[in-house]
Design a protein around this motif. Sequence first.
Motif, PDB file in Angstrom:
ATOM      1  N   UNK A 153      34.257  48.365  36.546  1.00 21.23           N
ATOM      2  CA  UNK A 153      35.648  48.708  36.838  1.00 21.23           C
ATOM      3  C   UNK A 153      35.729  49.780  37.924  1.00 21.23           C
ATOM      4  N   UNK A 154      34.895  50.806  37.797  1.00 23.68           N
ATOM      5  CA  UNK A 154      34.876  51.892  38.781  1.00 23.68           C
ATOM      6  C   UNK A 154      34.513  51.358  40.165  1.00 23.68           C
ATOM      7  N   UNK A 155      33.514  50.493  40.222  1.00 20.37           N
ATOM      8  CA  UNK A 155      33.116  49.921  41.513  1.00 20.37           C
ATOM      9  C   UNK A 155      34.257  49.118  42.126  1.00 20.37           C
TER      10      UNK A 155
ATOM     11  N   UNK B 206      40.283  48.059  45.167  1.00 22.24           N
ATOM     12  CA  UNK B 206      41.497  48.864  45.023  1.00 22.24           C
ATOM     13  C   UNK B 206      41.606  49.958  46.083  1.00 22.24           C
ATOM     14  N   UNK B 207      40.502  50.235  46.767  1.00 22.00           N
ATOM     15  CA  UNK B 207      40.536  51.203  47.862  1.00 22.00           C
ATOM     16  C   UNK B 207      40.611  52.665  47.461  1.00 22.00           C
TER      17      UNK B 207
ATOM     18  N   UNK C  99      46.154  51.963  36.306  1.00 21.54           N
ATOM     19  CA  UNK C  99      46.461  50.600  35.853  1.00 21.54           C
ATOM     20  C   UNK C  99      45.701  49.505  36.583  1.00 21.54           C
ATOM     21  N   UNK C 100      44.557  49.827  37.131  1.00 22.88           N
ATOM     22  CA  UNK C 100      43.776  48.785  37.778  1.00 22.88           C
ATOM     23  C   UNK C 100      44.018  48.631  39.262  1.00 22.88           C
ATOM     24  N   UNK C 101      44.655  49.619  39.871  1.00 26.54           N
ATOM     25  CA  UNK C 101      44.849  49.581  41.313  1.00 26.54           C
ATOM     26  C   UNK C 101      46.110  48.850  41.752  1.00 26.54           C
TER      27      UNK C 101
ATOM     28  N   UNK D 222      48.695  46.251  43.028  1.00 25.25           N
ATOM     29  CA  UNK D 222      48.783  44.801  42.843  1.00 25.25           C
ATOM     30  C   UNK D 222      47.784  44.280  41.817  1.00 25.25           C
ATOM     31  N   UNK D 223      47.337  45.172  40.929  1.00 23.24           N
ATOM     32  CA  UNK D 223      46.433  44.756  39.863  1.00 23.24           C
ATOM     33  C   UNK D 223      45.083  44.271  40.348  1.00 23.24           C
ATOM     34  N   UNK D 224      44.604  44.884  41.420  1.00 20.72           N
ATOM     35  CA  UNK D 224      43.336  44.440  42.022  1.00 20.72           C
ATOM     36  C   UNK D 224      42.174  44.424  41.034  1.00 20.72           C
ATOM     37  N   UNK D 225      42.166  45.361  40.092  1.00 14.23           N
ATOM     38  CA  UNK D 225      41.031  45.468  39.167  1.00 14.23           C
ATOM     39  C   UNK D 225      41.461  45.352  37.700  1.00 14.23           C
ATOM     40  N   UNK D 226      42.577  44.694  37.456  1.00 11.57           N
ATOM     41  CA  UNK D 226      43.066  44.544  36.087  1.00 11.57           C
ATOM     42  C   UNK D 226      42.080  43.768  35.217  1.00 11.57           C
TER      43      UNK D 226
END
Length: 218
Positions: free
Chosen positions: A83-85, A91-92, A124-126, A128-132
């Motif tokens: 998730x962190x990666x 997510x930038x 919340x995952x970045x 647009x939900x990049x990492x949801x």
Amino acid sequence: MSIHTTPGAAARLRVAGLVALPVLMFSAACGGGGGDGAKDAGVASVPDESATGKPADSADSAKDSADSAKKHKSAFYDAQVKYVRCMRGKAGVKDFPDPELSGYLDMSKVEKVVDPNGNGEEYKGGKDGACVTELKAAMNLEPERDDQKDYESMLAHAKCMREKGVSKFTNPTMSGGNVLPGGDPSPANPQLDRDSATYKEARTACKDKLLDGLDGMQ
């Protein structure tokens, strides 16, 4: 356990992992002519004892349970790393912090990378939900928590916050098996100035009162 979050931590919803407990089965010996009296009477056989003096099945079960918990914790940590990666890449958020060895994120560090002009996407995952997907995967692997210990931890934290000058900081409560964090007595109309020097100093001083995974919950 369900923990109701404050607005500042609303994104930190967790899905506790269910740990299946092994069931020990004791077989009864059926009696026949000329056998041992206890067996003839249909008394359940007793498992052989291990070197510890405990029944072998019990000792093995405890070891299996400990091994399972260890593997689950490791899987949780690995999922948080993914998730962190993702947060740093897709997510930038390049400075998104590493997880603790426990697998949990240090929310005080996460807060430092939150865009004050955004909508808290970092929780919340970045954007647009990049990492949801990665976030949900990590949440689903979170180890099962002890409701009572979490409550006692947050209670100690609340008392510490008041002792350090945040007099309106409220205690957590238990309701229907759910832990409701304390903190601001009126979240909809905040009465605590989280940006004040007193609040920040108290939070730093009382941080160790919270168990892993509870930082930022109240």
